[in-house]
Design a protein around this motif. Sequence first.
Motif, PDB file in Angstrom:
ATOM      1  N   GLY A  87       0.819  -1.204   0.000  1.00 23.25           N
ATOM      2  CA  GLY A  87       0.000   0.000   0.000  1.00 23.25           C
ATOM      3  C   GLY A  87       0.853   1.254   0.000  1.00 23.25           C
ATOM      4  O   GLY A  87       1.992   1.253   0.462  1.00 23.25           O
ATOM      5  N   ARG A  88       0.294   2.338  -0.525  1.00 18.93           N
ATOM      6  CA  ARG A  88       1.034   3.608  -0.625  1.00 18.93           C
ATOM      7  C   ARG A  88       1.386   4.167   0.748  1.00 18.93           C
ATOM      8  O   ARG A  88       2.496   4.629   0.996  1.00 18.93           O
ATOM      9  CB  ARG A  88       0.192   4.636  -1.382  1.00 18.93           C
ATOM     10  N   LYS A  89       0.432   4.125   1.669  1.00 20.67           N
ATOM     11  CA  LYS A  89       0.622   4.738   2.985  1.00 20.67           C
ATOM     12  C   LYS A  89       1.689   4.007   3.792  1.00 20.67           C
ATOM     13  O   LYS A  89       2.620   4.643   4.323  1.00 20.67           O
ATOM     14  CB  LYS A  89      -0.703   4.737   3.746  1.00 20.67           C
ATOM     15  N   VAL A  90       1.587   2.700   3.899  1.00 17.31           N
ATOM     16  CA  VAL A  90       2.548   1.917   4.697  1.00 17.31           C
ATOM     17  C   VAL A  90       3.949   2.022   4.099  1.00 17.31           C
ATOM     18  O   VAL A  90       4.942   2.186   4.831  1.00 17.31           O
ATOM     19  CB  VAL A  90       2.106   0.445   4.791  1.00 17.31           C
ATOM     20  N   THR A  91       4.047   1.948   2.766  1.00 19.64           N
ATOM     21  CA  THR A  91       5.367   2.028   2.126  1.00 19.64           C
ATOM     22  C   THR A  91       6.000   3.394   2.346  1.00 19.64           C
ATOM     23  O   THR A  91       7.207   3.499   2.584  1.00 19.64           O
ATOM     24  CB  THR A  91       5.249   1.732   0.616  1.00 19.64           C
ATOM     25  N   THR A  92       5.198   4.447   2.263  1.00 18.64           N
ATOM     26  CA  THR A  92       5.712   5.799   2.539  1.00 18.64           C
ATOM     27  C   THR A  92       6.241   5.897   3.964  1.00 18.64           C
ATOM     28  O   THR A  92       7.330   6.450   4.202  1.00 18.64           O
ATOM     29  CB  THR A  92       4.603   6.848   2.322  1.00 18.64           C
ATOM     30  N   MET A  93       5.492   5.362   4.924  1.00 20.65           N
ATOM     31  CA  MET A  93       5.929   5.394   6.320  1.00 20.65           C
ATOM     32  C   MET A  93       7.216   4.595   6.524  1.00 20.65           C
ATOM     33  O   MET A  93       8.126   5.043   7.225  1.00 20.65           O
ATOM     34  CB  MET A  93       4.812   4.843   7.210  1.00 20.65           C
ATOM     35  N   MET A  94       7.309   3.428   5.888  1.00 18.18           N
ATOM     36  CA  MET A  94       8.524   2.613   5.997  1.00 18.18           C
ATOM     37  C   MET A  94       9.722   3.334   5.402  1.00 18.18           C
ATOM     38  O   MET A  94      10.825   3.323   5.967  1.00 18.18           O
ATOM     39  CB  MET A  94       8.313   1.276   5.289  1.00 18.18           C
ATOM     40  N   GLY A  95       9.501   3.975   4.241  1.00 20.12           N
ATOM     41  CA  GLY A  95      10.594   4.707   3.605  1.00 20.12           C
ATOM     42  C   GLY A  95      11.085   5.858   4.459  1.00 20.12           C
ATOM     43  O   GLY A  95      12.296   6.074   4.591  1.00 20.12           O
ATOM     44  N   ASP A  96      10.158   6.613   5.040  1.00 21.99           N
ATOM     45  CA  ASP A  96      10.553   7.723   5.915  1.00 21.99           C
ATOM     46  C   ASP A  96      11.271   7.224   7.166  1.00 21.99           C
ATOM     47  O   ASP A  96      12.228   7.857   7.638  1.00 21.99           O
ATOM     48  CB  ASP A  96       9.314   8.539   6.315  1.00 21.99           C
ATOM     49  N   LEU A 136       0.632   8.379  -3.240  1.00 23.38           N
ATOM     50  CA  LEU A 136      -0.193   8.842  -2.128  1.00 23.38           C
ATOM     51  C   LEU A 136      -0.584  10.306  -2.332  1.00 23.38           C
ATOM     52  O   LEU A 136      -1.699  10.725  -1.986  1.00 23.38           O
ATOM     53  CB  LEU A 136       0.570   8.667  -0.809  1.00 23.38           C
ATOM     54  N   LEU A 137       0.314  11.069  -2.921  1.00 25.39           N
ATOM     55  CA  LEU A 137       0.093  12.500  -3.130  1.00 25.39           C
ATOM     56  C   LEU A 137      -1.000  12.782  -4.160  1.00 25.39           C
ATOM     57  O   LEU A 137      -1.866  13.635  -3.921  1.00 25.39           O
ATOM     58  CB  LEU A 137       1.396  13.168  -3.578  1.00 25.39           C
ATOM     59  N   ILE A 138      -0.991  12.053  -5.268  1.00 25.09           N
ATOM     60  CA  ILE A 138      -1.819  12.508  -6.401  1.00 25.09           C
ATOM     61  C   ILE A 138      -2.924  11.553  -6.847  1.00 25.09           C
ATOM     62  O   ILE A 138      -3.787  11.943  -7.635  1.00 25.09           O
ATOM     63  CB  ILE A 138      -0.923  12.873  -7.613  1.00 25.09           C
ATOM     64  N   GLU A 139      -2.922  10.321  -6.361  1.00 24.85           N
ATOM     65  CA  GLU A 139      -3.861   9.345  -6.924  1.00 24.85           C
ATOM     66  C   GLU A 139      -5.337   9.694  -6.699  1.00 24.85           C
ATOM     67  O   GLU A 139      -6.163   9.420  -7.554  1.00 24.85           O
ATOM     68  CB  GLU A 139      -3.561   7.944  -6.391  1.00 24.85           C
ATOM     69  N   ASP A 140      -5.673  10.269  -5.564  1.00 29.61           N
ATOM     70  CA  ASP A 140      -7.068  10.623  -5.303  1.00 29.61           C
ATOM     71  C   ASP A 140      -7.362  12.086  -5.615  1.00 29.61           C
ATOM     72  O   ASP A 140      -8.452  12.584  -5.323  1.00 29.61           O
ATOM     73  CB  ASP A 140      -7.437  10.315  -3.843  1.00 29.61           C
ATOM     74  N   ALA A 141      -6.368  12.785  -6.192  1.00 30.84           N
ATOM     75  CA  ALA A 141      -6.562  14.205  -6.516  1.00 30.84           C
ATOM     76  C   ALA A 141      -7.211  14.338  -7.883  1.00 30.84           C
ATOM     77  O   ALA A 141      -7.114  13.455  -8.739  1.00 30.84           O
ATOM     78  CB  ALA A 141      -5.215  14.927  -6.500  1.00 30.84           C
ATOM     79  N   ASP A 142      -7.889  15.470  -8.087  1.00 27.90           N
ATOM     80  CA  ASP A 142      -8.467  15.788  -9.389  1.00 27.90           C
ATOM     81  C   ASP A 142      -7.323  16.105 -10.359  1.00 27.90           C
ATOM     82  O   ASP A 142      -6.389  16.830 -10.016  1.00 27.90           O
ATOM     83  CB  ASP A 142      -9.387  17.012  -9.252  1.00 27.90           C
ATOM     84  N   SER A 143      -7.391  15.563 -11.564  1.00 27.28           N
ATOM     85  CA  SER A 143      -6.305  15.755 -12.527  1.00 27.28           C
ATOM     86  C   SER A 143      -6.029  17.231 -12.815  1.00 27.28           C
ATOM     87  O   SER A 143      -4.886  17.612 -13.062  1.00 27.28           O
ATOM     88  CB  SER A 143      -6.619  15.016 -13.832  1.00 27.28           C
ATOM     89  N   LYS A 144      -7.070  18.075 -12.756  1.00 25.45           N
ATOM     90  CA  LYS A 144      -6.865  19.512 -13.025  1.00 25.45           C
ATOM     91  C   LYS A 144      -6.061  20.193 -11.918  1.00 25.45           C
ATOM     92  O   LYS A 144      -5.552  21.299 -12.105  1.00 25.45           O
ATOM     93  CB  LYS A 144      -8.207  20.217 -13.206  1.00 25.45           C
TER      94      LYS A 144
END
Length: 424
Positions: A87-96, A136-144
């Motif tokens: 998952g994006r969230k867990v991987t981001t936390m592990m990387g940090d 995690l940053l952009i996947e749920d964001a509006d493309s515009k």
Amino acid sequence: MNTVQKIKTLKKHPLIELLKNNKGNPKTLILMEPLWGIPYNLIAPFATLYMYTQGITDVQIGLILSVSMFVQVLFSFMGGVITDKLGRKVTTMMGDFFGWSVACLIWAISNNFWLFLIAVLLNSFEQINQTAWFCLLIEDADSKDLLGIYTWVNIGGLVAIFFAPISGLLINSFSVVPVVRVLYLVFCVNMLIKVIITFRHCDETRQGKIRMTETKDTSILQMVYEYKDLIPKVLKDKEIMKVLIVSVILHITNLINTNFFSLYVTQRLGIEDRYLAFFPILNAAVMLIFMVGIQHRLEFVKFRIPMWIGLVLYAACSILLIVTPIGSMPFIIIYVFVVAVASALVMPRKDTLLQLTINPKERARINALIMAFTIAFASPFGYFAGWLSSIDRRLPFVFTFIIFIVAIIIVGRIRDPEFAKEHN
């Protein structure tokens, strides 16, 4: 216009509106970016000196960098698989946590080659984190909103640069090793705070949940094996390959400018060393003014046109640097100013264009592949640029001019995002 009116106008700025109206992951991640950016910029100018002062030889430093580059390519390649699996969230936390917090703790206590090598190897895990973080940053964001989001990410990094002189002042008062040790400890704590905030205030993306479900019963090795089908698809996609080539070119030119600009202006042009710290601050100030004051006014212009203009400015700057008279500070200031404008035009659009071009269902793995390809393809050019510089210090910038021309031609053939979006 009085102060109250100015504040009201600022509140209505498109970038402020974007941050205010977005309640999801982009807002949280953008606001957290200084936790990483400020200590990184405080340490970066003195990281090599910190090693050298403690007896690490030039050869050992070079070996550490070479090993780091190799591991970064490997981790970048694995980034998409791990991001989809965990998952994006867990991987981001592990990387940090492992790539920065634990790595910085080891850097803080390092006093020999092996500890520095361990810290760098752990920090290479950050390449996995990059793939997950961008998803995690952009996947749920509006493309515009993507251009505005990437503009904010760039602004976060630029603001942090203004803190860089603080470390120089501290080192002048004390010395390199104790100051950098403390800064690494601060960095460690900052990244731990970042992990906690990510855990509490970020949510797994919709596509992340889909990929976690799809890969639940698939082993890591099987997912790696699936790259044999994905890599040919990426290589055959002309739009992705165009953006990839531009990304590699920008990575190479950034590598050359980062490592050889200061050498060129001090050794060939005779500019005093004490002015070197001024140039990054001027660059950041110009980029900030451009991004905040002008960027949003270019929305009516076709997407690729500002990017194309930025690359033309980059190429012109390479020529300007080559023809700059010895000792001419005004020419150098003009160079830094124009490069900053070019960066403001190119960098957010390059990142946005990439995300609008790739298949959203395979975003993690394609991003990971592009990152791995970019590092792998660009890495030999550090040595090549060094060889050119040893012949004539102008030659690395002749080379950047040539490959900027290639990028200009490629961007001229790239479709605007709306067409790329329809294609997806």
